[in-house]
Design a protein around this motif. Structure first.
Motif, PDB file in Angstrom:
ATOM      1  N   ALA A 526      -3.411  14.958  -6.371  1.00  0.00           N
ATOM      2  CA  ALA A 526      -4.224  14.732  -5.173  1.00  0.00           C
ATOM      3  C   ALA A 526      -3.813  15.626  -4.003  1.00  0.00           C
ATOM      4  CB  ALA A 526      -4.142  13.256  -4.767  1.00  0.00           C
ATOM      5  N   CYS A 527      -2.639  16.213  -4.038  1.00  0.00           N
ATOM      6  CA  CYS A 527      -2.220  17.051  -2.909  1.00  0.00           C
ATOM      7  C   CYS A 527      -1.959  18.500  -3.336  1.00  0.00           C
ATOM      8  CB  CYS A 527      -0.994  16.463  -2.213  1.00  0.00           C
ATOM      9  SG  CYS A 527       0.419  16.271  -3.302  1.00  0.00           S
ATOM     10  N   ALA A 528      -2.250  18.807  -4.601  1.00  0.00           N
ATOM     11  CA  ALA A 528      -1.915  20.148  -5.114  1.00  0.00           C
ATOM     12  C   ALA A 528      -2.568  21.242  -4.262  1.00  0.00           C
ATOM     13  CB  ALA A 528      -2.341  20.261  -6.570  1.00  0.00           C
ATOM     14  N   ALA A 529      -3.832  21.074  -3.918  1.00  0.00           N
ATOM     15  CA  ALA A 529      -4.531  22.135  -3.176  1.00  0.00           C
ATOM     16  C   ALA A 529      -3.922  22.312  -1.786  1.00  0.00           C
ATOM     17  CB  ALA A 529      -6.013  21.797  -3.079  1.00  0.00           C
ATOM     18  N   ASP A 530      -3.615  21.195  -1.115  1.00  0.00           N
ATOM     19  CA  ASP A 530      -3.016  21.297   0.231  1.00  0.00           C
ATOM     20  C   ASP A 530      -1.644  21.963   0.160  1.00  0.00           C
ATOM     21  OD1 ASP A 530      -4.863  19.938   2.129  1.00  0.00           O
ATOM     22  OD2 ASP A 530      -4.626  18.329   0.669  1.00  0.00           O
ATOM     23  N   VAL A 531      -0.860  21.577  -0.829  1.00  0.00           N
ATOM     24  CA  VAL A 531       0.485  22.147  -0.951  1.00  0.00           C
ATOM     25  C   VAL A 531       0.381  23.644  -1.285  1.00  0.00           C
ATOM     26  CG1 VAL A 531       2.641  22.060  -2.293  1.00  0.00           C
ATOM     27  CG2 VAL A 531       1.567  19.944  -1.524  1.00  0.00           C
ATOM     28  N   ALA A 532      -0.586  24.003  -2.119  1.00  0.00           N
ATOM     29  CA  ALA A 532      -0.772  25.426  -2.450  1.00  0.00           C
ATOM     30  C   ALA A 532      -1.142  26.219  -1.191  1.00  0.00           C
ATOM     31  CB  ALA A 532      -1.847  25.578  -3.518  1.00  0.00           C
ATOM     32  N   ASP A 533      -1.964  25.633  -0.322  1.00  0.00           N
ATOM     33  CA  ASP A 533      -2.334  26.343   0.915  1.00  0.00           C
ATOM     34  C   ASP A 533      -1.096  26.588   1.773  1.00  0.00           C
ATOM     35  OD1 ASP A 533      -4.948  26.503   0.226  1.00  0.00           O
ATOM     36  OD2 ASP A 533      -5.608  24.783   1.440  1.00  0.00           O
ATOM     37  N   LEU A 534      -0.250  25.564   1.890  1.00  0.00           N
ATOM     38  CA  LEU A 534       0.953  25.697   2.734  1.00  0.00           C
ATOM     39  C   LEU A 534       1.923  26.722   2.139  1.00  0.00           C
ATOM     40  CD1 LEU A 534       1.423  21.892   3.427  1.00  0.00           C
ATOM     41  CD2 LEU A 534       1.029  23.619   5.201  1.00  0.00           C
ATOM     42  N   MET A 535       2.126  26.652   0.830  1.00  0.00           N
ATOM     43  CA  MET A 535       3.032  27.618   0.188  1.00  0.00           C
ATOM     44  C   MET A 535       2.452  29.025   0.265  1.00  0.00           C
ATOM     45  SD  MET A 535       4.290  25.812  -3.334  1.00  0.00           S
ATOM     46  CE  MET A 535       5.476  27.108  -3.695  1.00  0.00           C
ATOM     47  N   GLY A 536       1.139  29.088   0.059  1.00  0.00           N
ATOM     48  CA  GLY A 536       0.476  30.393   0.029  1.00  0.00           C
ATOM     49  C   GLY A 536       0.648  31.176   1.323  1.00  0.00           C
ATOM     50  N   GLU A 537       0.712  30.457   2.448  1.00  0.00           N
ATOM     51  CA  GLU A 537       0.925  31.123   3.750  1.00  0.00           C
ATOM     52  C   GLU A 537       2.222  31.903   3.741  1.00  0.00           C
ATOM     53  OE1 GLU A 537       1.053  28.812   7.308  1.00  0.00           O
ATOM     54  OE2 GLU A 537      -0.626  27.573   6.645  1.00  0.00           O
ATOM     55  N   VAL A 538       3.260  31.307   3.147  1.00  0.00           N
ATOM     56  CA  VAL A 538       4.582  31.939   3.152  1.00  0.00           C
ATOM     57  C   VAL A 538       4.661  33.025   2.081  1.00  0.00           C
ATOM     58  CG1 VAL A 538       7.065  31.531   2.847  1.00  0.00           C
ATOM     59  CG2 VAL A 538       5.615  29.743   3.852  1.00  0.00           C
ATOM     60  N   LEU A 539       4.066  32.738   0.922  1.00  0.00           N
ATOM     61  CA  LEU A 539       4.258  33.627  -0.226  1.00  0.00           C
ATOM     62  C   LEU A 539       3.138  34.650  -0.369  1.00  0.00           C
ATOM     63  CD1 LEU A 539       5.577  30.924  -2.747  1.00  0.00           C
ATOM     64  CD2 LEU A 539       6.916  32.569  -1.419  1.00  0.00           C
ATOM     65  N   ALA A 543      -6.839  33.607  -2.193  1.00  0.00           N
ATOM     66  CA  ALA A 543      -7.553  32.408  -2.665  1.00  0.00           C
ATOM     67  C   ALA A 543      -7.463  32.288  -4.184  1.00  0.00           C
ATOM     68  CB  ALA A 543      -9.006  32.475  -2.209  1.00  0.00           C
ATOM     69  N   ALA A 544      -7.552  33.420  -4.884  1.00  0.00           N
ATOM     70  CA  ALA A 544      -7.528  33.378  -6.353  1.00  0.00           C
ATOM     71  C   ALA A 544      -6.175  32.879  -6.853  1.00  0.00           C
ATOM     72  CB  ALA A 544      -7.810  34.768  -6.917  1.00  0.00           C
ATOM     73  N   GLN A 545      -5.122  33.328  -6.187  1.00  0.00           N
ATOM     74  CA  GLN A 545      -3.784  32.904  -6.635  1.00  0.00           C
ATOM     75  C   GLN A 545      -3.547  31.428  -6.337  1.00  0.00           C
ATOM     76  OE1 GLN A 545      -0.929  35.770  -5.477  1.00  0.00           O
ATOM     77  NE2 GLN A 545       0.728  34.846  -6.665  1.00  0.00           N
ATOM     78  N   ARG A 546      -4.043  30.963  -5.192  1.00  0.00           N
ATOM     79  CA  ARG A 546      -3.908  29.521  -4.886  1.00  0.00           C
ATOM     80  C   ARG A 546      -4.627  28.704  -5.952  1.00  0.00           C
ATOM     81  NH1 ARG A 546      -4.043  29.375   1.755  1.00  0.00           N
ATOM     82  NH2 ARG A 546      -3.047  31.387   1.868  1.00  0.00           N
ATOM     83  N   HIS A 547      -5.832  29.184  -6.293  1.00  0.00           N
ATOM     84  CA  HIS A 547      -6.633  28.487  -7.297  1.00  0.00           C
ATOM     85  C   HIS A 547      -5.875  28.454  -8.628  1.00  0.00           C
ATOM     86  CE1 HIS A 547     -10.197  27.000  -9.268  1.00  0.00           C
ATOM     87  NE2 HIS A 547     -10.070  27.956 -10.180  1.00  0.00           N
ATOM     88  N   ARG A 548      -5.284  29.588  -8.995  1.00  0.00           N
ATOM     89  CA  ARG A 548      -4.559  29.682 -10.267  1.00  0.00           C
ATOM     90  C   ARG A 548      -3.378  28.708 -10.288  1.00  0.00           C
ATOM     91  NH1 ARG A 548      -0.127  32.644 -11.419  1.00  0.00           N
ATOM     92  NH2 ARG A 548       0.339  32.814 -13.631  1.00  0.00           N
ATOM     93  N   GLU A 549      -2.646  28.663  -9.160  1.00  0.00           N
ATOM     94  CA  GLU A 549      -1.494  27.753  -9.079  1.00  0.00           C
ATOM     95  C   GLU A 549      -1.934  26.301  -9.280  1.00  0.00           C
ATOM     96  OE1 GLU A 549       1.876  27.984  -8.598  1.00  0.00           O
ATOM     97  OE2 GLU A 549       1.789  30.150  -8.801  1.00  0.00           O
ATOM     98  N   VAL A 550      -3.041  25.941  -8.622  1.00  0.00           N
ATOM     99  CA  VAL A 550      -3.517  24.551  -8.724  1.00  0.00           C
ATOM    100  C   VAL A 550      -3.941  24.256 -10.160  1.00  0.00           C
ATOM    101  CG1 VAL A 550      -5.282  22.911  -7.968  1.00  0.00           C
ATOM    102  CG2 VAL A 550      -4.176  24.410  -6.291  1.00  0.00           C
ATOM    103  N   GLU A 551      -4.689  25.199 -10.758  1.00  0.00           N
ATOM    104  CA  GLU A 551      -5.155  24.982 -12.135  1.00  0.00           C
ATOM    105  C   GLU A 551      -3.971  24.783 -13.088  1.00  0.00           C
ATOM    106  OE1 GLU A 551      -8.535  24.967 -13.393  1.00  0.00           O
ATOM    107  OE2 GLU A 551      -8.595  24.431 -11.269  1.00  0.00           O
ATOM    108  N   ILE A 552      -2.955  25.624 -12.940  1.00  0.00           N
ATOM    109  CA  ILE A 552      -1.798  25.531 -13.845  1.00  0.00           C
ATOM    110  C   ILE A 552      -1.078  24.199 -13.642  1.00  0.00           C
ATOM    111  CG2 ILE A 552       0.514  26.484 -14.301  1.00  0.00           C
ATOM    112  CD1 ILE A 552      -0.670  29.252 -13.948  1.00  0.00           C
ATOM    113  N   TYR A 553      -0.948  23.788 -12.392  1.00  0.00           N
ATOM    114  CA  TYR A 553      -0.260  22.519 -12.141  1.00  0.00           C
ATOM    115  C   TYR A 553      -1.058  21.342 -12.732  1.00  0.00           C
ATOM    116  CZ  TYR A 553       2.310  18.717 -10.224  1.00  0.00           C
ATOM    117  OH  TYR A 553       3.047  17.563 -10.132  1.00  0.00           O
TER     118      TYR A 553
END
Ligand SMILES: Cc1cc2nc3c(=O)[nH]c(=O)nc-3n(C[C@H](O)[C@H](O)[C@H](O)COP(=O)(O)OP(=O)(O)OC[C@H]3O[C@@H](n4cnc5c(N)ncnc54)[C@H](O)[C@@H]3O)c2cc1C
Length: 591
Positions: A526-539, A543-553
């Motif tokens: 339920a929070c994977a997308a939000d957490v990916a957005d926060l991590m994505g800012e730093v790393l 958008a494609a990579q955030r999506h990939r991270e969420v899908e894999i998780y």
């Protein structure tokens, strides 16, 4: 927010905002890039393989002896066994029955060191109730055992044993069935978030100059004649490879010890086999008790361990010879845990109560030869070839002793004199100043507009390094809001995990920097997308990579849920293997 925190002492203290300055032992993207160059270009005294607690401890031990050290970890810090234990710093009561007094004494000394000097912010006392079920002989037997346990512990900062009548035990643990006990004994041990503790050990090593690099897999060894003089590594994010030169290489890979040994081309002096242990996590209100429980089973013990707003119930003990990276819990494992704990509970636990499940692999010694230098019955260390040391076995509690033994074993391979281990005097990152901050918590909470309860929670995760966490929210107050659907954690903690704690993928944050994957029934979905957005800012994720991270998780969670419905290990492992690896360049198996 936090109006309760604004009264009393908080208003009187003139809190001077400390300027935290650069964070010590920071593991972020810039450091990661620079460390790759260092690994390629420099000659190290010691190269550690494995970022579990033993490898991280060895890196800290070596760095604080003045040695030049690098640690490489194929996946994430603590991603192997060191995030999947029962989380106890303990002597192990069952070793007393085997008359292993030396082992118990050693482990209790470590428990005390952690509680008082090395990691008081991370390691806390925890109470256990031992329900008595036999009249006449059992109470004196348990009392004598616990008296020895206490005596072996020497100085101790936890209370001693207390004897309870049946009524007294039921007052402490009303959840117990009245006919399940005739009395009880209460004693104390200690508990820590193992993944956070291991990561903190690794960051402390980095603070003392060690290169700590995750997603960096050893894929080969470098030799000169019969001597190991380094390793070949692969960056599991980019697939790039490089050679690292070192005087000595320490194999600290737990259940992967034999695999690394094979890769080195030599014969090992001991072998390691894996034994699977499963835990389930249930809400705190499902078992009404002020104390943890330790229950005897036919072959071992079952713990019911207080864990924040939850109980951890475990564990099982069965052989495992399938995928070492992804041990899978089966329906049978879960049913065993529920059935066993339900023998004593007045209101039984059901499958629907389960919030999280995790499985880990114990690295057990097998097939030791006479030449093996056995420093204790619990762990083995050996110089398996000139320049290559292997260490395995043992338990989490004694990691510091194991680490020191491993570095000592490497001394013949190192140029110059090597100082003795000093890690019993090296507080982990965040320990210095922790106690003062606990006393100042209300004022600090008010300063940041946080509830004091929240601040104390942060102090128990970061200690005095909390300043570096909170500094990330300067000018960005929105980061002090809770993670959506996982309100035990703040958004700023996710940012800090990526910028300072070496988290590279969504699973690193959801399963290890936080414990959202086992503490919430949604297991992080339920929070994977939000957490990916926060991590994505730093790393720097697009958008494609955030999506990939969420899908894999999400695929990982689905595969774990599926595996937990399977009746046996082989079916469960097949289900679990269906989920892709988050680290695209990882080689499985390595050779
Ligand atoms: C169910 C269970 C409960 C337990 N409970 C307790 C407890 O309550 N108290 C206690 O004291 N102990 C406990 N233990 C034991 C304890 O958890 C382990 O002894 C300890 O965590 C082992 O740490 P380690 O560093 O040796 O291994 P690991 O944590 O597994 O670390 C090994 C690392 O090596 C890395 N690696 C592997 N191959 C490579 C490669 N090619 N290149 C680079 N890196 C590589 C892996 O990714 C891994 O991170 C428990 C164990 C289990 C399974």
């Amino acid at each position: 927010m936090g109006s309760e925190g604004l009264g009393g002492a908080a208003q009187q203290v003139q809190w001077e905002q400390p300027h935290p300055g650069p964070a010590p032992g920071r593991l972020g993207p810039a450091q990661r890039a620079a460390d790759w160059e260092r690994l390629r270009d420099e000659l190290f005294d010691i190269l550690v393989i494995g970022g579990g607690v033993v490898g991280s401890g060895a890196a800290l031990d070596a760095a604080t002896r003045g040695l030049k050290v690098a640690l490489v970890e194929a996946r994430d810090l603590a991603s192997g066994t060191s995030s999947r234990s029962s989380k106890l710093f303990h002597g192990g009561l069952r070793y007393l029955e085997q008359l292993e007094f030396g082992l118990v004494r050693e482990a209790l000394r470590e428990r005390e060191l952690m509680l008082t000097r090395l990691a008081p912010h991370l390691v806390k006392p925890v109470s256990f109730l031992y329900p008595l079920t036999h009249r006449i002989w059992e109470r004196p037997y348990v009392a004598a055992g616990l008296a020895i346990y206490q005596t072996l512990g020497g100085d101790r900062s936890v209370p001693g044993q207390a004897h309870l009548t049946r009524a007294g035990a039921l007052r402490l643990a009303p959840a117990l069935r009245r006919d399940s006990l005739i009395g009880g004994v209460r004693y104390f041990d200690a508990i820590a978030d193992d993944a956070r503790h291991t990561m903190t050990v690794a960051r402390t090593a980095a603070q003392y100059g060690a290169v700590i690099r995750t997603s960096t897999q050893v894929v080969g060894f470098r030799r000169e004649a019969d001597r190991i003089c380094g390793v070949r590594v692969r960056d599991c994010e980019t697939g790039q490879e490089a050679d690292i030169e070192a005087h000595a290489v320490l194999n600290c890979t737990g259940v992967w010890t034999d695999e690394i040994q094979r890769l080195s081309g030599g014969r090992g002096r001991f072998r390691v086999r894996a034994s699977k242990g499963v835990h389930i996590v249930v809400p705190r209100d499902r078992i009404v008790s002020e104390s943890g429980l330790i229950l005897r089973t036919a072959t071992s013990v079952l713990f019911v361990i207080p864990w924040r707003n939850h109980w951890i119930v475990g564990t099982t003990d069965t052989g495992w010879n399938l995928d070492l990276a992804h041990p899978a819990a089966t329906r049978a494992d879960i049913e065993y845990l529920l059935d066993t704990v339900n023998t004593v509970l007045a209101t039984p636990l059901y499958e629907e109560d389960i919030e999280g499940v995790y499985a880990g692999l114990r690295p057990l010694l097998a097939g030791e030869s006479e030449e093996t230098s056995r420093l204790s019955r619990e762990h083995a260390v050996a110089r398996v070839a000139p320049g290559l040391i292997a260490i395995a076995g043992g338990k989490y509690t004694t990691y510091r002793v194991m680490a020191a033994d491993a570095v000592d074993a490497a001394v013949p391979d190192l140029p110059g004199r090597v100082a003795p281990s000093i890690t019993d005097k090296v507080p982990l990152l965040g320990a210095d100043g922790y106690h003062a901050l606990v006393n100042q918590a209300d004022a600090l909470a008010a300063r940041h507009g946080l509830h004091p309860y929240r601040l104390r929670h942060l102090l128990d995760r970061y200690g005095s390094a909390v300043h570096h966490v909170l500094a990330l929210a300067t000018g960005r107050r929105e980061l002090l809001a809770p993670v959506p659907e996982a309100p035990d954690y703040l958004k700023v903690e996710v940012v800090h995990a990526a910028s300072h704690e070496g988290a590279l993928h969504l699973e690193d944050v959801l399963t290890r920097r936080t414990r959202i994957s086992i503490e919430y029934p949604h297991r992080g979905e339920a929070c994977a997308a939000d957490v990916a957005d926060l991590m994505g800012e730093v790393l720097g994720w697009d958008a494609a990579q955030r999506h990939r991270e969420v899908e894999i998780y999400l695929a990982r969670v689905a595969a774990e849920r599926d595996s937990q419905r399977e009746p046996d290990d082989s079916a469960a492992a097949t289900r679990r293997a269906g989920a892709p690896e988050a680290r695209p360049g990882l080689l499985t198996p390595v050779s």
